[in-house]
Structure formats: structure tokens, C-alpha cells
Design an enzyme around this catalytic site. Sequence first.
Site, PDB file in Angstrom:
ATOM      1  N   TYR A 179      75.940 111.944 -11.578  1.00 46.48           N
ATOM      2  CA  TYR A 179      75.583 112.641 -10.340  1.00 46.48           C
ATOM      3  C   TYR A 179      76.149 111.917  -9.120  1.00 46.48           C
ATOM      4  CZ  TYR A 179      72.697 115.113  -6.921  1.00 46.48           C
ATOM      5  OH  TYR A 179      72.257 115.870  -5.855  1.00 46.48           O
TER       6      TYR A 179
ATOM      7  N   LYS B  10      78.972 113.589  -6.705  1.00 44.79           N
ATOM      8  CA  LYS B  10      78.597 113.956  -5.342  1.00 44.79           C
ATOM      9  C   LYS B  10      79.426 113.207  -4.305  1.00 44.79           C
ATOM     10  CE  LYS B  10      75.620 117.266  -5.358  1.00 44.79           C
ATOM     11  NZ  LYS B  10      75.942 118.545  -4.677  1.00 44.79           N
TER      12      LYS B  10
END
Length: 267
Positions: free
Chosen positions: A154, A158
Site C-alpha cells: 500500500y 500510494k
Amino acid sequence: MRDQPEYVIAVVTGASSGLGRALSFRLTAEGIHVVGIARNNLDLAETERGCKEGKFTPISCDVSNSAQIEAIAKSIEKSIGPVSILINNAALCVEQDFLGTSSDKIAEHVAINCLGPLYAAKAFIPPMLARNHGRIINVGSFAGDDPLVGKMGYSVSKAGARAFSKGLAKELEAFLPAVTVSEWIPSIMSTGIGRPEGISPDEAAYWGAALALDFRLEYHGLTFLKNKELIECRSFRNRVLDRVFFRPQKVPYVLEPRTRHTSQKAF
């Protein structure tokens, strides 16, 4: 604020739950026709039940599949109408021990969270440029600035998504005011990939809808945190020069939702 076309179509990725569902509710309540994209048909159907009748079209699609996204974009333009707004919201966040997880599982985050917005933008922006009208909202996160243990996929994805959003804004500057790009960081929410104490997706959706529906040129390339423009910290030297030459401080833009609709749905 630039004028909107009479009939506005917005594409929201990750519309099957959480923030994507809340944004779909909010935008359809504003009279916008939303095309909700996600992988789960049953969850998309649940989103449709909470939207204004006749204003939501569910489409099953994997944003990490560039061919699917390209085909869906052409189908929407042909059968539903011209897309004016693209909200890149779809995201995956699974806690995984880096050494105990396969690289493919971690890379799946990059495919969805970083490449997904790239594929969607590549598919939907050319028709926007041809019509000289379009709005791109990339839902961002600070996860890449301060990675947490167990969230390698993640965090990396991101960070890449934020770089993509800034790069896309730079790439499209030569075409302004045809298509404007903004990054929006709604903060930690009480969703499946957030925390129970976070803000509700319903509240965040007011700000996201306000940003998506505002086509003003000044928003191009800006990042918004919750409902306010994020002003990047200036260097000490520049801050001193600002005081010496009495330069006015920049006043951040604040998102103003047009209306607040009460929803019966829990997100």
C-alpha cells in the site's frame, strides 16, 4: 468556476464500497450520472440501490487491467455519453508481512493503486481533450511518506500514485484549460482500509464531490487535504524573503459543498 455541461457523467472507480460508494451517493444526489466501476457486481448493486434512481450505472471492471479499462471507456462514451469527470478512487490495502508474502501479492497493490489511475486516465482523457472539457480527481494518501510495518504494498503504491498525479498535472498544463487535475487526500476514514475512529466516508464525500464538480482552472495541480488546499512548506530562506518584501501569504482554497443531502445508507 468554469461552467459544467448540461448533462454531466462521472466515472468513479472503486464504487462498490467505502468512499467510492459514498461519492456515488453524493454525486447522484447532485443530479450527476455516475458510472461506478468495481470488480464486485453484488456490491455495485448495493451502491446502485442507495443512489438517486436512474443516475447510477454499475460496470464490472478490474482497473489493473488496461485492456478492460480501455474497452469500458469506449463503451461508456458510445452507450451512455461523454465523460466529464473521472475520480480515481479504487484502492487495495491488505496487511502483509514483506518477508512472508509473495512478491505478486505485494505487486497487486501497485497494479490497482498506482497503475489503475494511470490506465483510467489514459483511457478517458483523450476524449476529454477532444471536447475541451474534463476533470480528473486522484484520491491520494500520505501512506508513502511514512510507511507502516505490514503495509509495504500500500505504501509503495500510494507513493507512486501521488507522483503520477503530480506528473499528470504537469503533462496536461500545455492543454489547459481543457482538462484539470487535482489530488485529494480525504484523510483516514472509517472504512475497510481505514480505522474505526476515522472520519465517515459520507462526510468526506461532501468534499470530494465539491472538488470534482468545480472545474476552475486554479485547482489544476493542487492537492487538497480533507476540505482545504494543502500548502507545501516553503524553505526558511523564502519565508524570510516573504517577510522582507512584505509578500502576502497564500490563502488556501476551501471546498464548499453546494448542498448536504441526508442519506439513509451506512457506509
